[in-house]
Design a protein around this motif. Structure first.
Motif, mmCIF file in Angstrom:
data_model
loop_
_atom_site.group_PDB
_atom_site.id
_atom_site.type_symbol
_atom_site.label_atom_id
_atom_site.label_comp_id
_atom_site.label_asym_id
_atom_site.label_seq_id
_atom_site.Cartn_x
_atom_site.Cartn_y
_atom_site.Cartn_z
ATOM 1 N N GLY A 1 -6.029 -7.302 0.135
ATOM 2 C CA GLY A 1 -5.896 -6.570 -1.003
ATOM 3 C C GLY A 1 -6.181 -5.043 -0.799
ATOM 4 N N LEU A 2 -7.468 -4.808 -0.091
ATOM 5 C CA LEU A 2 -7.665 -3.615 0.246
ATOM 6 C C LEU A 2 -6.710 -2.602 1.021
ATOM 7 C CD1 LEU A 2 -11.373 -3.962 0.424
ATOM 8 C CD2 LEU A 2 -10.638 -2.527 -1.431
ATOM 9 N N VAL B 1 3.436 -2.241 1.211
ATOM 10 C CA VAL B 1 2.543 -2.214 0.048
ATOM 11 C C VAL B 1 2.698 -3.684 -0.505
ATOM 12 C CG1 VAL B 1 1.612 -1.482 -2.301
ATOM 13 C CG2 VAL B 1 2.082 0.069 -0.203
ATOM 14 N N LEU B 2 3.619 -3.812 -1.018
ATOM 15 C CA LEU B 2 3.866 -5.257 -1.715
ATOM 16 C C LEU B 2 3.802 -6.529 -0.707
ATOM 17 C CD1 LEU B 2 7.074 -4.359 -3.774
ATOM 18 C CD2 LEU B 2 5.051 -4.539 -4.530
ATOM 19 N N HIS B 3 4.278 -6.452 0.565
ATOM 20 C CA HIS B 3 3.905 -7.565 1.592
ATOM 21 C C HIS B 3 2.539 -7.849 1.466
ATOM 22 C CE1 HIS B 3 3.596 -9.828 5.118
ATOM 23 N NE2 HIS B 3 2.615 -9.023 5.709
ATOM 24 N N HIS B 4 1.697 -6.940 1.597
ATOM 25 C CA HIS B 4 -0.013 -7.138 1.615
ATOM 26 C C HIS B 4 -0.468 -7.736 0.159
ATOM 27 C CE1 HIS B 4 -0.637 -6.035 5.755
ATOM 28 N NE2 HIS B 4 -0.085 -4.962 5.606
ATOM 29 N N ALA B 5 0.058 -7.021 -0.767
ATOM 30 C CA ALA B 5 -0.278 -7.600 -2.395
ATOM 31 C C ALA B 5 0.066 -8.865 -2.380
ATOM 32 C CB ALA B 5 0.452 -6.668 -3.257
ATOM 33 N N ALA C 1 -3.440 -4.940 -8.668
ATOM 34 C CA ALA C 1 -2.666 -4.888 -9.749
ATOM 35 C C ALA C 1 -1.894 -3.582 -9.632
ATOM 36 C CB ALA C 1 -3.372 -5.394 -11.042
ATOM 37 N N MET C 2 -2.830 -2.458 -9.401
ATOM 38 C CA MET C 2 -2.385 -1.017 -9.686
ATOM 39 C C MET C 2 -1.418 -0.836 -8.447
ATOM 40 S SD MET C 2 -3.631 -0.006 -12.033
ATOM 41 C CE MET C 2 -2.955 1.794 -12.070
ATOM 42 N N ALA C 3 -1.639 -1.578 -7.293
ATOM 43 C CA ALA C 3 -0.565 -1.333 -6.059
ATOM 44 C C ALA C 3 0.824 -1.623 -6.859
ATOM 45 C CB ALA C 3 -0.945 -2.171 -5.012
ATOM 46 N N HIS C 4 0.713 -2.699 -7.562
ATOM 47 C CA HIS C 4 1.876 -3.412 -8.207
ATOM 48 C C HIS C 4 2.831 -1.952 -9.317
ATOM 49 C CE1 HIS C 4 1.152 -7.202 -6.823
ATOM 50 N NE2 HIS C 4 2.414 -7.441 -6.636
ATOM 51 N N VAL C 5 1.761 -1.321 -9.770
ATOM 52 C CA VAL C 5 2.271 -0.561 -10.768
ATOM 53 C C VAL C 5 2.927 0.512 -10.047
ATOM 54 C CG1 VAL C 5 1.447 1.375 -12.323
ATOM 55 C CG2 VAL C 5 0.409 -0.831 -12.391
ATOM 56 N N TYR C 6 2.442 1.367 -8.982
ATOM 57 C CA TYR C 6 2.928 2.252 -8.217
ATOM 58 C C TYR C 6 4.056 1.715 -7.372
ATOM 59 C CZ TYR C 6 -1.301 4.479 -9.578
ATOM 60 O OH TYR C 6 -2.217 5.175 -10.191
ATOM 61 N N ASP D 1 11.943 -2.552 -10.491
ATOM 62 C CA ASP D 1 13.052 -1.937 -9.913
ATOM 63 C C ASP D 1 14.296 -3.001 -9.611
ATOM 64 O OD1 ASP D 1 12.145 -2.901 -7.510
ATOM 65 O OD2 ASP D 1 11.727 -0.916 -6.748
ATOM 66 N N LEU D 2 15.327 -2.573 -8.964
ATOM 67 C CA LEU D 2 16.433 -3.400 -8.476
ATOM 68 C C LEU D 2 15.799 -4.511 -7.614
ATOM 69 C CD1 LEU D 2 19.599 -1.352 -8.308
ATOM 70 C CD2 LEU D 2 18.846 -3.125 -9.995
ATOM 71 N N SER D 3 15.108 -4.019 -6.448
ATOM 72 C CA SER D 3 14.487 -4.892 -5.320
ATOM 73 C C SER D 3 13.556 -6.215 -5.673
ATOM 74 C CB SER D 3 13.834 -4.172 -4.288
ATOM 75 O OG SER D 3 12.656 -3.686 -4.825
ATOM 76 N N GLY D 4 13.036 -6.037 -7.026
ATOM 77 C CA GLY D 4 12.303 -6.940 -7.741
ATOM 78 C C GLY D 4 12.883 -7.589 -8.924
ATOM 79 N N LEU D 5 14.214 -7.672 -9.051
ATOM 80 C CA LEU D 5 14.725 -7.877 -10.171
ATOM 81 C C LEU D 5 14.819 -9.427 -10.252
ATOM 82 C CD1 LEU D 5 16.046 -6.899 -12.972
ATOM 83 C CD2 LEU D 5 18.249 -6.917 -11.699
#
Length: 950
Positions: free
Chosen positions: A568-569, A584-588, A612-617, A935-939
């Motif tokens: 997560g870090l 970022v999303l892979h490690h999250a 959670a904040m990584a998902h926000v950005y 966004d579209l990639s996470g739709l």
């Protein structure tokens, strides 16, 4: 033998004003109609002026009107026993209930307030914080008041109430007038603690607080004398009775009883005898009178003075070393001497019946008359007797606090047990006192480190500096317990970090890691060090630390919580440095492979929040909201209503801001700020709350209000040493920009550059300092402004989040050459239309519509700004649209859920190509992205989650 309650009824003189207020309050409490309601009554005065008598009469009148009466009394000896008063108030209503009934009554607060009220044993796990416990007590009392209305709550001797109960009731008191509750308190004004000042200052029925009780007049004392000894008592005798008692009602009543019992003629010739009779009621005279009752009676009275209030007769007998028959005889003699009486609601003349002193003045005088050495010994005997009676270590601890250290392992063990119980029940200050006393006993060499560690845990919230000293002392002790040593080091780093000493926190962990033999334990310490380094804005070796973190995280599988914390870090570090959003999303995602609780007992909440904040950005705010809502619920279940819950509200507020739901963001940010204010100003949570609220107010077009808020909360230099989101100094610069102070804003932003760039923090989606600086210098140095904006666009493209890139392109257009603006804005709109960032989309549409002079684009900008709650932007766009001859779009009702058309557009978009900058965006698909928070990639994932919820 004189019964105390009968005497109270007989001696109510010269209290007509006070009783009229009581009746008025009870009339309003029990009366019909919309004017019915509660009130606060506070009576103050020195000892003996009749406060207890007045409250007893209030209780009698309340019961006569079928009110539910909750009563408690502070005790001089019980002040250090947490929740002593709260238990007296609430236990009688609930103590006979089964666990199932208690859970039904207390609901989700069962595990939080139940232990504090003595209704259930504390559960394993992290304890509630004091604020969470107060909120729980608020809920329980409010629930009981509503269920059993009308309710009269009476607190006598409030100045002696335990701090936990008194602080809670003082904060709760203002609610009384909005509930079917009459809250009446009585106290000695010179002894009321500062944290109970609410009882002094609340305006109420009397027009002021408190209502002071006056001494009796000569005529009133004369009436008491004649009531006791007959109407033939002459004036000189009565006048002397008033003089020697100074009009004190308690002393006057006791004096008249002595006159009657002694058969003193109530004539002028007997007047000189009254001074000696009055002296026998207090101080040395009372002690001499007690001594004449015999040594066994004296010992019993002393034992009762040590035990306090509601004294079990058999327990007092054991402390006094008397047999059962001797105790009965001693009780009878003390009752005849008007020193003891039966405690209210308890049967008299039974070996196990409760006793109390006729007046607290008597208890205080007798307690102080006990020789010092004997008093200490009696407290020691009382502690043992309390434990043997099954009353628990917490009840015994208050006695052990009065004893001298004797190197007794039993004392240490009992105090540690009491401290653990109080800590889990939400009374850390009581636990701190008990552990400090255990340390003086002292503990054996093999447990001294453990006691110091427990003391550090107990004092974490109230005395962080002392906590550091305790934990460092624990590490210096010779002990062989690797798990304990690891716990001490982790807690030491935590308190240092929360004291804004992040470098010291990292250093403490770094010093321990090389000496930790166990691989998993060493990994845990490394994870803690990585975490505090990530928050340290002044970290000097940030790029190297990032490389070490990446190498470690990339080879971990996430098999346990420690590994997933490190992963997560890694996700957060990649976000700060602007690595591609897929990384970022892979490690999250790896960190969230299993639940990552925000309320893990032996972990902080920081890493789950960062994930959670990584998902926000990364343009997944919908997923971030799911995580933060689960975190909020976890904090509320644990009773963590201080900094933890404030952080949760702040994260949710910022997530809503990034989605363009500005009204929701403001509401959540204000809730987070209210909680942060209870923690303290200029704490990390306060910085978060203010920064997020300021950012939201600026987006809503309320720059003046934001500036006043910043001034009110002293938001500015020096900025915190911790990395926060949004960055505090950048928010301050944005505020200066909104006020037109470009030079001051530029100075702040250049300092942000010097602080963040050497650390490799280069993601404009996280901190758009370059974009703000470009705007600040555009008028004076347009070439530099374009270079700054172009570099921000380049970095945003590397990161790849559409919202961040769209914002960068919009600002780049603002400072670009006129011929380049339209192209940049079209690309910005195309990207933002396929993102969850509604406010940024509204800004880009407004800029594009203004640049092109296109009423249709401006109309869409206005609708989008209206949906976001961006009132200032909406007004600006409306003015521009009307200036072009356009028509203002009609408001439409907001809809959080997807329409059928938006749902079809979302399904069609899954797997489709990215939007082109030269084509009209699919606005149905755009609405779906904003509503789903992706966004579209996470739709696809967001749509699947939405359909599962529906």
């Amino acid at each position: 033998m004189t019964d105390r309650r009968t005497r109270l009824r007989r001696t109510m003189v010269e209290r007509e004003t006070e009783l009229a207020l009581v009746d008025e309050a009870l009339d309003q409490l029990t009366g019909p109609g919309p004017d019915a309601g509660g009130a606060l009554l506070a009576f103050s005065g020195p000892a003996g002026l009749g406060k207890t008598t007045l409250l007893a009469e209030l209780r009698r009148r309340a019961l006569a009107r079928s009110c539910t009466v909750l009563a408690a009394r502070g005790g001089e000896q019980e002040q250090g026993q947490p929740f002593h008063v709260a238990r007296q108030l609430i236990q009688p209503l609930l103590a006979g209930s089964s666990e199932r009934e208690l859970r039904a009554v207390l609901g989700s607060w069962y595990a939080i307030v139940g232990p504090a009220l003595g209704l259930c044993a504390p559960e394993q796990g992290a304890p509630p914080d004091p604020q969470g416990l107060r909120d729980g007590l608020d809920w329980v009392l409010t629930h009981l008041v509503v269920q059993r209305a009308p309710v009269v709550l009476v607190l006598d001797d409030a100045h002696w109430a335990d701090p936990e109960s008194l602080g809670w009731l003082a904060a709760y008191a203002p609610r009384a007038e909005h509930l079917p509750l009459l809250l009446a308190v009585a106290y000695r004004p010179d002894e009321l603690p500062l944290h109970a000042d609410a009882f002094r200052t609340l305006p109420g029925r009397a027009g002021q607080r408190p209502l002071p009780l006056a001494p009796l007049t000569e005529a009133a004392v004369a009436a008491l004398v004649r009531e006791a000894v007959g109407d033939h008592a002459d004036d000189v005798f009565c006048r002397e009775a008033w003089a020697v008692t100074t009009g004190n009602p308690f002393e006057a009543v006791e004096l008249t009883a002595r006159v009657r019992d002694k058969g003193v003629p109530p004539v002028a010739a007997s007047a000189p005898l009254l001074r000696d009779l009055a002296a026998a009621q207090r101080g040395s005279g009372l002690v001499e009178r007690l001594e004449r009752l015999g040594p066994s009676t004296v010992r019993f009275a002393w034992a009762c003075a040590v035990l306090g209030t509601a004294i079990p007769q058999d327990l007092a007998a054991r402390v006094a070393a008397l047999g059962a028959e001797e105790a009965v005889d001693a009780t009878a003699r003390l009752r005849d001497a008007r020193i003891l009486s039966a405690a209210e609601a308890t049967p008299a003349h039974e070996p196990g019946s409760g006793l109390e002193f006729v007046h607290p003045l008597i208890a205080t005088a007798l307690y102080r008359s006990i020789p010092d050495a004997l008093r200490v010994a009696l407290h020691g005997r009382a502690a043992a007797a309390v434990v043997d009676a099954g009353l628990g270590s917490s009840a015994a601890a208050r006695h052990l606090l009065e004893t001298h250290p004797e190197n007794d392992p039993w004392v240490v063990r009992t105090l540690r047990e009491a401290a653990a119980e109080n800590l889990r029940a939400g009374a850390p200050e009581a636990a701190r006192r008990q552990l400090a006393r255990a340390l003086r006993e002292p503990p054996g060499f093999d447990e001294r480190a453990a006691v110091l560690y427990e003391l550090g845990c107990a004092s974490l919230l109230t005395e962080p500096a002392n906590t550091v000293n305790h934990l460092r002392a624990a590490l210096a002790e010779p002990f062989d317990d690797p798990a304990l040593r690891q716990g001490i080091v982790i807690r030491l780093a935590q308190v240092l970090a929360h004291s804004d000493r992040l470098a010291d926190a990292s250093r403490a962990l770094a010093q321990e890691i090389p000496y930790t033999q166990d691989v998993r334990a060493r990994l845990r310490l490394q994870s803690e060090q990585f975490m505090w380094d990530a928050f340290d804005a002044a970290e000097t070796d940030s790029p190297a630390r990032s490389r070490r973190l990446a190498r470690l995280a990339d080879r971990l599988t996430g098999r346990d919580l420690t590994e997933r914390y490190i992963i997560g870090l890694r996700a957060w570090d990649a976000c700060l440095r602007g690595e591609p959003v897929d990384v970022v999303l892979h490690h999250a995602g790896r960190a969230l492979d299993r639940e990552l609780s925000w309320a893990q007992e032996d972990r902080g909440f920081e890493v789950p929040v960062l994930v959670a904040m990584a998902h926000v950005y990364a343009d997944r705010p919908g997923r971030a909201e799911e995580l933060s809502e689960a975190g909020t619920a976890a904090f509320e279940r644990q009773g963590w209503h201080g900094a933890h819950l404030s952080f949760a509200y702040n994260v949710r507020a910022y997530t809503r801001f990034r989605r363009g739901r500005l009204a929701d963001a403001e509401e959540l940010a204000r809730a987070g700020l209210r909680l942060a204010e209870r923690v303290g100003r200029r704490t990390p949570v306060h910085w978060y709350a203010i920064a997020i609220l300021l950012t939201t107010l600026l987006a809503r077009g309320r720059a003046d209000e934001a500036w006043e808020l910043a001034r009110e909360h002293e938001y500015g230099r020096p900025f915190p040493a911790a990395v926060v989101f949004p960055d505090s100094q950048t928010v301050y610069a944005e505020l200066l920009l909104a006020r037109g102070d470009t030079k001051a804003a530029a100075a702040e932003l250049e300092e942000v550059d010097r602080r963040l760039t050497p650390r490799g923090i280069q993601n404009p989606s996280w901190c758009p300092w370059q974009l703000h600086l470009a705007r600040a210098v555009a008028a004076d140095d347009p070439h530099r402004a374009r270079a700054l904006a172009d570099d921000a666009v380049r970095r945003a493209r590397v990161f790849g989040a559409p919202s961040g890139l769209g914002q960068a392109l919009r600002v780049a257009a603002e400072v670009a050459a006129p011929e380049d603006r339209a192209g940049l804005l079209r690309e910005a709109v195309a990207l933002l239309a396929a993102s969850p960032a509604g406010y940024e989309l509204a800004c880009a549409l407004a800029a594009l519509g203004t640049e092109l002079g296109d009423p249709d684009v401006l109309a869409r900008a206005l609708v989008t700004a209206r949906e976001c709650g961006a009132d200032g932007l909406e007004a600006t766009v409306a003015e521009a649209l009307l200036g072009l001859g356009g028509v203002l779009p009609s408001p439409s009702p907001p809809a959080d859920g997807l329409t059928e058309q938006e749902l079809r557009a979302a399904r069609t978009a899954i797997g489709g190509a990215a939007p082109a900058a030269d084509r009209e965006p699919d606005w149905l698909r755009s609405a779906a992205c904003r509503k789903l928070g992706t966004d579209l990639s996470g739709l696809q994932a967001a749509l699947e989650a939405y359909e599962r919820r529906c």
